[in-house]
Design a protein around this motif. Structure first.
Motif, PDB file in Angstrom:
ATOM      1  N   ASP A  50     -18.104   5.172  40.256  1.00 42.44           N
ATOM      2  CA  ASP A  50     -18.236   3.720  40.439  1.00 42.44           C
ATOM      3  C   ASP A  50     -17.193   3.219  41.445  1.00 42.44           C
ATOM      4  OD1 ASP A  50     -18.427   1.001  40.288  1.00 42.44           O
ATOM      5  OD2 ASP A  50     -18.380   0.890  38.098  1.00 42.44           O
ATOM      6  N   ASP A  81     -11.810  -6.087  47.672  1.00 43.51           N
ATOM      7  CA  ASP A  81     -12.628  -6.371  46.478  1.00 43.51           C
ATOM      8  C   ASP A  81     -14.110  -6.549  46.836  1.00 43.51           C
ATOM      9  OD1 ASP A  81     -10.682  -6.113  44.598  1.00 43.51           O
ATOM     10  OD2 ASP A  81     -10.225  -8.247  44.440  1.00 43.51           O
ATOM     11  N   PHE A 113     -15.575  -3.137  47.149  1.00 44.99           N
ATOM     12  CA  PHE A 113     -15.785  -2.509  45.842  1.00 44.99           C
ATOM     13  C   PHE A 113     -17.012  -3.081  45.127  1.00 44.99           C
ATOM     14  CE2 PHE A 113     -10.960  -1.699  45.714  1.00 44.99           C
ATOM     15  CZ  PHE A 113     -11.127  -0.471  46.348  1.00 44.99           C
ATOM     16  N   SER A 114     -17.221  -4.391  45.274  1.00 41.98           N
ATOM     17  CA  SER A 114     -18.338  -5.011  44.540  1.00 41.98           C
ATOM     18  C   SER A 114     -19.671  -4.919  45.284  1.00 41.98           C
ATOM     19  CB  SER A 114     -18.020  -6.477  44.230  1.00 41.98           C
ATOM     20  OG  SER A 114     -17.729  -7.164  45.424  1.00 41.98           O
ATOM     21  N   GLN A 144     -15.939   0.406  41.856  1.00 43.40           N
ATOM     22  CA  GLN A 144     -14.959  -0.486  41.210  1.00 43.40           C
ATOM     23  C   GLN A 144     -13.750   0.301  40.677  1.00 43.40           C
ATOM     24  OE1 GLN A 144     -14.928  -3.677  41.195  1.00 43.40           O
ATOM     25  NE2 GLN A 144     -16.972  -4.517  41.180  1.00 43.40           N
ATOM     26  N   LYS A 183     -10.404   1.064  42.928  1.00 40.38           N
ATOM     27  CA  LYS A 183      -9.307   0.094  43.152  1.00 40.38           C
ATOM     28  C   LYS A 183      -7.988   0.582  42.545  1.00 40.38           C
ATOM     29  CE  LYS A 183      -8.028  -4.743  42.624  1.00 40.38           C
ATOM     30  NZ  LYS A 183      -8.457  -6.086  42.210  1.00 40.38           N
TER      31      LYS A 183
END
Length: 317
Positions: free
Chosen positions: A78, A29, A32-33, A80, A83
């Protein structure tokens, strides 16, 4: 009732995988961020995270390669949004067919193998209990005769599950135990015979000879029966479990993996590596001490529980 049991197990799974989730998902995570675009550096970071999360090099490279293709195909921009694609990719790697459990409804002999201390005898006891609940006639064979404790433990499980057991004294010939157990299974019209076996992997030649002898007896005396060989692995040992699996695969025709102690480890990612690298399905997983805490493996539930949000985790407790 069945649905309620499944929901209960999913809650246990979400809770049991919390250490693994902290190990894998939080790191993933963060990637991803912290990236604003999907570039080579993004993939390298993701690759490194998955490798150190017990997915291993080969499995990770396979996931990253497929992920790149999916990102390109779906024109994903993107990070995000990657995921969900990652989750789908892991589900695909772990997916097994329902036919893998066909042996549960056939006359079957299940050989259970694995090194000492992985939860082999307990696994046999839990499976016996569950098959008995499903109205199956079950017989156990205590063919790990080199450890008196294993025989005693299996006798105790047989009593708890209210199933028959064929056992002899410690240091008896394992082949003789299996021979007697096969005769009992045939004469008493058992649905499932589960055989415990010794787990001395350090003495591979002897173990190979012993398993060969046991298989020969089953083949000769009970040729028409379905044979299943389940390898029990302790997930807390991570990559060592994968190495054990590779060694056992050299000496036995493994048809399925039982992965125990998933609730006590941050190394649950090993389930993905084992199935991907060995091409042997993980058929059962254990997330606790209770009889119902050993269940059939379901890729969808496993990945959903692994990537569950913290609020879902809290809700499940």
């Amino acid at each position: 009732m069945e649905e309620k049991k499944k929901k209960g197990f999913f809650k246990k799974l979400v809770s049991g995988l919390s250490k693994t989730r902290n190990n894998i998902v939080e790191s993933v995570d963060n990637i991803f961020s912290s990236f604003s675009s999907i570039d080579e550096e993004f993939y390298e970071e993701l690759e490194e995270t998955l490798i150190v999360s017990d997915l291993g090099v080969d499995t990770t490279l396979k996931i990253i390669e497929n992920l790149k293709e999916k990102v390109k195909e779906n024109k994903v921009k993107d990070p995000q949004d990657v995921k969900q694609l990652l989750m789908e990719e892991i589900k695909n790697l772990l997916k097994i067919e329902e036919t893998e459990y066909a042996f549960e409804n056939k006359k079957s002999v299940i050989l259970v193998i694995g090194v000492n201390g992985v939860g082999k005898t307990t696994t046999i006891g839990k499976l016996a209990h569950q098959f008995k609940q499903d109205k199956k006639k079950v017989i156990l064979a205590a063919a790990d005769t080199f450890r008196a404790a294993a025989i005693d433990q299996l006798i105790e499980w047989a009593n708890r599950a209210n199933v028959e057991i064929i056992a002899q004294q410690a240091n008896s010939d394992p082949g003789a135990v299996v021979y007697d157990a096969v005769a009992a299974a045939k004469s008493r019209k058992a649905d499932i015979l589960i055989c415990d076996t010794a787990g001395r992997l350090h003495n591979k030649k002897n173990l190979m000879e012993e398993l060969r002898k046991i298989n020969k007896i089953i083949e000769r005396e009970y040729g028409e029966v379905h044979k299943e060989t389940l390898l029990v692995l302790d997930s807390t040992t991570g990559q060592n479990a994968l190495q054990q699996a590779k060694q056992f695969k050299e000496i036995a025709n493994i048809t399925g993996i039982v992965l125990t102690k998933l609730d006590g480890t941050a190394k649950g990612g090993i389930a993905i590596a084992i199935q991907s690298e060995l091409q042997v399905p993980v058929k059962y997983i254990g997330v606790g001490e209770g009889v119902e805490d050993l269940q059939k493996f379901d890729a969808e539930s496993f990945v959903e529980a692994l990537f569950a949000k913290e609020d879902e985790e809290a809700e499940s407790l």
